[in-house]
Motif scaffolding. Structure first.
Motif, PDB file in Angstrom:
ATOM      1  N   ASP A 128      47.700  -0.884   1.358  1.00  0.00           N
ATOM      2  CA  ASP A 128      47.080   0.422   1.136  1.00  0.00           C
ATOM      3  C   ASP A 128      46.376   0.898   2.393  1.00  0.00           C
ATOM      4  N   ARG A 129      45.649   0.010   3.083  1.00  0.00           N
ATOM      5  CA  ARG A 129      44.941   0.393   4.298  1.00  0.00           C
ATOM      6  C   ARG A 129      45.927   0.720   5.413  1.00  0.00           C
ATOM      7  N   SER A 130      47.042   0.007   5.471  1.00  0.00           N
ATOM      8  CA  SER A 130      48.040   0.263   6.513  1.00  0.00           C
ATOM      9  C   SER A 130      48.612   1.664   6.383  1.00  0.00           C
ATOM     10  N   ARG A 131      48.818   2.114   5.138  1.00  0.00           N
ATOM     11  CA  ARG A 131      49.382   3.455   4.924  1.00  0.00           C
ATOM     12  C   ARG A 131      48.430   4.550   5.387  1.00  0.00           C
ATOM     13  N   LEU A 132      47.139   4.249   5.440  1.00  0.00           N
ATOM     14  CA  LEU A 132      46.177   5.259   5.857  1.00  0.00           C
ATOM     15  C   LEU A 132      46.323   5.613   7.337  1.00  0.00           C
ATOM     16  N   ALA A 133      46.944   4.718   8.118  1.00  0.00           N
ATOM     17  CA  ALA A 133      47.100   4.980   9.549  1.00  0.00           C
ATOM     18  C   ALA A 133      47.922   6.237   9.804  1.00  0.00           C
ATOM     19  N   ARG A 134      48.834   6.587   8.898  1.00  0.00           N
ATOM     20  CA  ARG A 134      49.653   7.780   9.116  1.00  0.00           C
ATOM     21  C   ARG A 134      48.799   9.033   9.112  1.00  0.00           C
ATOM     22  N   PHE A 135      47.683   8.997   8.394  1.00  0.00           N
ATOM     23  CA  PHE A 135      46.802  10.164   8.399  1.00  0.00           C
ATOM     24  C   PHE A 135      46.064  10.279   9.733  1.00  0.00           C
TER      25      PHE A 135
ATOM     26  N   VAL B 170      45.917  13.008  15.329  1.00  0.00           N
ATOM     27  CA  VAL B 170      46.362  13.017  16.729  1.00  0.00           C
ATOM     28  C   VAL B 170      47.222  14.248  17.000  1.00  0.00           C
ATOM     29  N   GLY B 171      48.170  14.511  16.104  1.00  0.00           N
ATOM     30  CA  GLY B 171      49.039  15.673  16.269  1.00  0.00           C
ATOM     31  C   GLY B 171      48.261  16.978  16.275  1.00  0.00           C
ATOM     32  N   ALA B 172      47.284  17.092  15.361  1.00  0.00           N
ATOM     33  CA  ALA B 172      46.472  18.309  15.293  1.00  0.00           C
ATOM     34  C   ALA B 172      45.677  18.499  16.580  1.00  0.00           C
ATOM     35  N   ALA B 173      45.154  17.394  17.126  1.00  0.00           N
ATOM     36  CA  ALA B 173      44.370  17.491  18.360  1.00  0.00           C
ATOM     37  C   ALA B 173      45.227  17.976  19.523  1.00  0.00           C
ATOM     38  N   LEU B 174      46.442  17.463  19.641  1.00  0.00           N
ATOM     39  CA  LEU B 174      47.336  17.877  20.724  1.00  0.00           C
ATOM     40  C   LEU B 174      47.663  19.370  20.622  1.00  0.00           C
ATOM     41  N   ILE B 175      47.938  19.818  19.405  1.00  0.00           N
ATOM     42  CA  ILE B 175      48.273  21.237  19.201  1.00  0.00           C
ATOM     43  C   ILE B 175      47.088  22.127  19.552  1.00  0.00           C
ATOM     44  N   THR B 176      45.903  21.753  19.061  1.00  0.00           N
ATOM     45  CA  THR B 176      44.731  22.609  19.286  1.00  0.00           C
ATOM     46  C   THR B 176      44.275  22.594  20.745  1.00  0.00           C
ATOM     47  N   ILE B 177      44.460  21.468  21.443  1.00  0.00           N
ATOM     48  CA  ILE B 177      44.121  21.439  22.874  1.00  0.00           C
ATOM     49  C   ILE B 177      44.958  22.469  23.624  1.00  0.00           C
TER      50      ILE B 177
ATOM     51  N   ALA C 117      40.171   6.223  15.805  1.00  0.00           N
ATOM     52  CA  ALA C 117      40.318   6.090  14.349  1.00  0.00           C
ATOM     53  C   ALA C 117      41.609   5.353  14.001  1.00  0.00           C
ATOM     54  N   LEU C 118      42.678   5.680  14.704  1.00  0.00           N
ATOM     55  CA  LEU C 118      43.965   5.023  14.445  1.00  0.00           C
ATOM     56  C   LEU C 118      43.860   3.526  14.695  1.00  0.00           C
ATOM     57  N   TYR C 119      43.233   3.158  15.804  1.00  0.00           N
ATOM     58  CA  TYR C 119      43.076   1.740  16.122  1.00  0.00           C
ATOM     59  C   TYR C 119      42.192   1.047  15.085  1.00  0.00           C
ATOM     60  N   ALA C 120      41.093   1.716  14.691  1.00  0.00           N
ATOM     61  CA  ALA C 120      40.175   1.121  13.716  1.00  0.00           C
ATOM     62  C   ALA C 120      40.870   0.881  12.379  1.00  0.00           C
TER      63      ALA C 120
ATOM     64  N   ASN D 191      43.213  22.831  12.390  1.00  0.00           N
ATOM     65  CA  ASN D 191      42.163  21.823  12.216  1.00  0.00           C
ATOM     66  C   ASN D 191      41.591  21.829  10.806  1.00  0.00           C
ATOM     67  N   GLY D 192      41.435  23.035  10.230  1.00  0.00           N
ATOM     68  CA  GLY D 192      40.872  23.130   8.894  1.00  0.00           C
ATOM     69  C   GLY D 192      41.724  22.439   7.850  1.00  0.00           C
ATOM     70  N   VAL D 193      43.023  22.652   7.909  1.00  0.00           N
ATOM     71  CA  VAL D 193      43.942  22.028   6.948  1.00  0.00           C
ATOM     72  C   VAL D 193      43.915  20.514   7.094  1.00  0.00           C
ATOM     73  N   VAL D 194      44.010  20.029   8.334  1.00  0.00           N
ATOM     74  CA  VAL D 194      44.022  18.582   8.564  1.00  0.00           C
ATOM     75  C   VAL D 194      42.682  17.965   8.153  1.00  0.00           C
ATOM     76  N   ALA D 195      41.565  18.651   8.426  1.00  0.00           N
ATOM     77  CA  ALA D 195      40.243  18.133   8.066  1.00  0.00           C
ATOM     78  C   ALA D 195      40.119  17.939   6.562  1.00  0.00           C
ATOM     79  N   VAL D 196      40.566  18.911   5.789  1.00  0.00           N
ATOM     80  CA  VAL D 196      40.485  18.813   4.324  1.00  0.00           C
ATOM     81  C   VAL D 196      41.303  17.623   3.828  1.00  0.00           C
ATOM     82  N   VAL D 197      42.498  17.440   4.388  1.00  0.00           N
ATOM     83  CA  VAL D 197      43.362  16.323   3.984  1.00  0.00           C
ATOM     84  C   VAL D 197      42.691  14.990   4.293  1.00  0.00           C
ATOM     85  N   LEU D 198      42.147  14.851   5.509  1.00  0.00           N
ATOM     86  CA  LEU D 198      41.533  13.585   5.905  1.00  0.00           C
ATOM     87  C   LEU D 198      40.307  13.254   5.051  1.00  0.00           C
ATOM     88  N   ILE D 199      39.480  14.239   4.781  1.00  0.00           N
ATOM     89  CA  ILE D 199      38.274  13.987   3.982  1.00  0.00           C
ATOM     90  C   ILE D 199      38.636  13.587   2.561  1.00  0.00           C
TER      91      ILE D 199
END
Length: 314
Positions: free
Chosen positions: A9-16, A21-28, A60-63, A132-140
């Motif tokens: 279950d914890r391993s699957r969370l890494a995809r989020f 990461v993808g959102a950060a690259l796009i917004t930069i 976060a991904l590494y953690a 960022n807003g969409v990704v933030a809601v999903v992550l939270i």
């Protein structure tokens, strides 16, 4: 939930985290373009925070990958606390980003510059903010559902970026409407102060986690109420304590039964309690200490513990 299932279950969370990461690259890319078009220090600060978002997403991904590792000889209770280190790093990075924003805003306040291509720049910034807003809601939401402080922290970090963008857009619009160029850095400073507060909250939460913070009051009370359901003249409880370590939840309690009972009879009661606890709080690691009712030494309670209501009390 078994240990193997919990790790999966914890391993699957890494995809989020990869989503972050993808959102950060796009917004930069988007925000850097908006800054180059307008010359707004507010948009520059917005782009700088997105760079921080990218580094934070990597942390976060590494953690999450570390937290998903199964228990081993050196870490027999697992690696879940790695998530608290991630949240601490994110909190610290938010403060650094906010400091850069405030510094840049101060420089621009002293030396105001006219803005250009405001309409296009703001449109790009709004688009980046929506991502960022969409990704933030999903992550939270996912983080809260799976008790992952890393994902919740990452989501909150992105949500501060959304508020940053909103403040910057307002500031740039006001500059365009009023012609007062110093409004741009003033808004950037206010946004920076708000971001510092968010970073402080993340640092406080990660520190609480590393210090084995107790469950939320509602959950602790619910566990105590579960034990009340098993309380009777020959079965009593005390010394209930709880703590959290990342996504792991621990509880311990002392169970008092007549000293004349056989080990088997006492063990059967404990098994019933553990089964009920697992059903009500899946994955909880419960430690039970069996004691004789008649022994005065059984009543040496801890200085702090969760109160357990007697069945006949209102």
């Amino acid at each position: 939930m078994s240990a193997a299932a919990a790790v999966s279950d914890r391993s699957r969370l890494a995809r989020f985290a990869w989503l972050s990461v993808g959102a950060a690259l796009i917004t930069i890319a988007l925000k850097s373009g908006a800054y180059l078009l307008t010359g707004s220090v507010g948009l520059l600060s917005d782009a700088a925070e997105s760079v921080v978002n990218l580094v934070a997403a990597g942390v976060a991904l590494y953690a999450l990958k570390v937290a998903a590792r199964p228990a081993d000889e050196q870490h027999q209770f697992g690696h879940a606390k790695a998530e608290y280190f991630s949240a601490a790093v994110e909190g610290g990075m938010i403060v650094v980003a906010a400091s850069f924003i405030i510094y840049s805003a101060g420089q621009r306040f002293l030396d105001p510059q006219p803005l250009e291509n405001v309409g296009i720049g703001l449109g790009i910034s709004v688009l980046a903010s929506a991502v960022n807003g969409v990704v933030a809601v999903v992550l939270i939401r996912v983080g809260r559902a799976h008790h992952s402080l890393t994902l919740v922290a990452d989501g909150r970090h992105l949500m501060t970026d959304v508020w940053t963008s909103a403040g910057v857009v307002v500031g740039v619009l006001l500059v365009a409407l009023t012609g007062w160029e110093r409004l741009d850095p003033v808004v950037a400073m206010l946004v920076g102060l708000n971001i510092i507060f968010t970073g402080y909250r993340l640092l406080r939460e990660s520190t609480d986690g590393l210090m084995d913070k107790a469950w939320q009051d509602a959950d602790s009370a619910a566990f105590a109420e579960l034990l009340t359901g098993f309380t009777r003249p020959d079965v009593r409880f005390h010394a209930l304590r709880t703590r959290e370590a990342g996504h792991h939840r621990f509880a311990e309690v002392h169970v008092l039964v007549p000293g004349e009972w056989t080990v088997q009879r006492g063990h059967d009661v404990v098994e019933e309690i553990e089964a009920a606890a697992q059903e009500r709080f899946p994955g909880v690691q419960l430690t039970v200490h069996l004691e004789p009712l008649e022994d005065p030494r059984a009543y040496d309670d801890f200085p702090t513990e969760v109160a357990i209501r007697e069945p006949d009390q209102s």
